[in-house]
Every structure is written in structure tokens, then in C-alpha cells.
Design a protein around this motif. Sequence first.
Motif, PDB file in Angstrom:
ATOM      1  N   ASP A 258       0.799  -1.227   0.000  1.00  0.00           N
ATOM      2  CA  ASP A 258       0.000   0.000   0.000  1.00  0.00           C
ATOM      3  C   ASP A 258       0.829   1.274   0.000  1.00  0.00           C
ATOM      4  N   ARG A 259       2.144   1.166   0.161  1.00  0.00           N
ATOM      5  CA  ARG A 259       2.957   2.351   0.438  1.00  0.00           C
ATOM      6  C   ARG A 259       4.108   2.487  -0.549  1.00  0.00           C
ATOM      7  N   ALA A 260       3.963   3.444  -1.435  1.00  0.00           N
ATOM      8  CA  ALA A 260       5.036   3.687  -2.402  1.00  0.00           C
ATOM      9  C   ALA A 260       6.330   4.092  -1.719  1.00  0.00           C
ATOM     10  N   PHE A 261       6.220   4.775  -0.570  1.00  0.00           N
ATOM     11  CA  PHE A 261       7.447   5.220   0.097  1.00  0.00           C
ATOM     12  C   PHE A 261       8.225   4.043   0.683  1.00  0.00           C
TER      13      PHE A 261
ATOM     14  N   ALA B 242       1.689  -1.065  -9.415  1.00  0.00           N
ATOM     15  CA  ALA B 242       0.249  -0.972  -9.153  1.00  0.00           C
ATOM     16  C   ALA B 242      -0.138   0.262  -8.349  1.00  0.00           C
ATOM     17  N   ARG B 243       0.831   0.955  -7.773  1.00  0.00           N
ATOM     18  CA  ARG B 243       0.516   2.155  -6.998  1.00  0.00           C
ATOM     19  C   ARG B 243       0.177   3.315  -7.934  1.00  0.00           C
ATOM     20  N   PRO B 244      -0.706   4.231  -7.498  1.00  0.00           N
ATOM     21  CA  PRO B 244      -1.093   5.365  -8.353  1.00  0.00           C
ATOM     22  C   PRO B 244       0.110   6.230  -8.717  1.00  0.00           C
ATOM     23  N   THR B 245       0.102   6.739  -9.935  1.00  0.00           N
ATOM     24  CA  THR B 245       1.209   7.555 -10.427  1.00  0.00           C
ATOM     25  C   THR B 245       1.405   8.803  -9.575  1.00  0.00           C
TER      26      THR B 245
ATOM     27  N   LYS C 160       3.332   8.026  -6.397  1.00  0.00           N
ATOM     28  CA  LYS C 160       4.754   7.796  -6.639  1.00  0.00           C
ATOM     29  C   LYS C 160       5.478   9.090  -6.982  1.00  0.00           C
ATOM     30  N   SER C 161       4.803  10.005  -7.677  1.00  0.00           N
ATOM     31  CA  SER C 161       5.458  11.242  -8.100  1.00  0.00           C
ATOM     32  C   SER C 161       5.751  12.175  -6.933  1.00  0.00           C
ATOM     33  N   GLU C 162       5.065  11.984  -5.797  1.00  0.00           N
ATOM     34  CA  GLU C 162       5.292  12.835  -4.625  1.00  0.00           C
ATOM     35  C   GLU C 162       6.585  12.475  -3.883  1.00  0.00           C
TER      36      GLU C 162
END
Length: 203
Positions: A153-156, A183-186, A189-191
Motif C-alpha cells: 500500500d505504500r510507495a514510500f 500498481a501504486r497510483p502515479t 509515486k510522483s510525490e
Amino acid sequence: MGRDLHSQWAKTRAWIAFGANLPSVVGTPLETLRAAVKQLRDAGVTVTAVSRVYETPCFPAGAGPDYVNFVAEVQSADAPEELLQTLHRIEARFGRVRKLRWAGRSIDLDLLAVEQEIRPDVVSVRAWITLPFVEQSVRAPDQLILPHPRIQDRAFMLIPFADLAADWRHPILDKTVREMLDARPTDEKSEIKLMPEVEILTD
């Protein structure tokens, strides 16, 4: 018997997520996390690699300064439960107090995964993975959950994890780190911004 138990973990890879957004007794979040890596090594844990370092917006938005995040790959002769206790002791030395979920913190050390180990069992891990979002904000496990139930659940977590082990496969979800990250929202990830020319292992 104890020596045999420890020897079974000696060459096992594990991954730890490091994060902080508030100063500690040793300085800035970055200085704190560098010191935590040294403490980990002093505790007998071998740090074999460290990801690049990233800045991540605090959650929820506006709740505090940006986080500094990275992931370390380690090897330890300790069982996963013992390794987790080592992480908690290091957090305590740098002023971590576990009161509010998702509050700003001087240090946060999360054991993401230990190879393909599952703790305590598949049913329990699935229950934490599927925990409704509203309950995630108020409930925390009282025992080790492996893999960490929020990895997917966590891009970070996933972005620095992918720096080190993009092909590691989740033993329950059957997805690689790369697949979970894709699968994570773009916009999520961009943040997450790379901090250039930051070294964690200085010796």
C-alpha cells in the motif's frame, strides 16, 4: 541448541524501512537515521546494502514536515522476533514513543520482510493486509507480522525496497516488489522525491 537456532538465520536476508520527519537528540532526521544504522551495526547486524534516500510528504497532508525514507538490506543471526526487538530498542534510544498512529516521529524502523518468512501465520497476515483503512489509523499489531502488512500500500516503502530487491516476491500476495510498485497510483509515486548525493553508510 541456541547456537544452532541462531545459525539458521545467519545468512538470511531481511529488509528494514527507515523513516523520520522530526529531529531527535542527535540532530536532524537524516542524522538520526545515520546514527540508527550505526546502532544496528553495533548490535551485530550486518548491513549489506542501503537504498537511495527519498523525501516523502507527511501523511495526512499538512500534518508535519516531509519524511526522510530509505531501506536497508541486512543479515542477522537473530530470529525475526529478536531482530524486531533490536529495532524497538534503537527507536527508544532516539526518543520514539508509540502513542498515536501516523503521528510525526523522530525515528521509525519497520521490519519489511525476512526472505519468505510468514509470521505468525497466513490467516493473521491476510487479516492485517485487508484491515479497513479507518481501523488502520487506530489499531497496531501486538506481535510481529511478516511480511509487513502495508508494503503493498505504500510507495514510500516500495520505491526504496525496489532499489535493493525489486524481484523479491511477497509470499502471500505472490507479487514482486516491482509489480506492487507498478500498481501504486502515479500521483502517489510522483510525490516521493530522490535526495541526490546522500550517503548513509559512511565507513
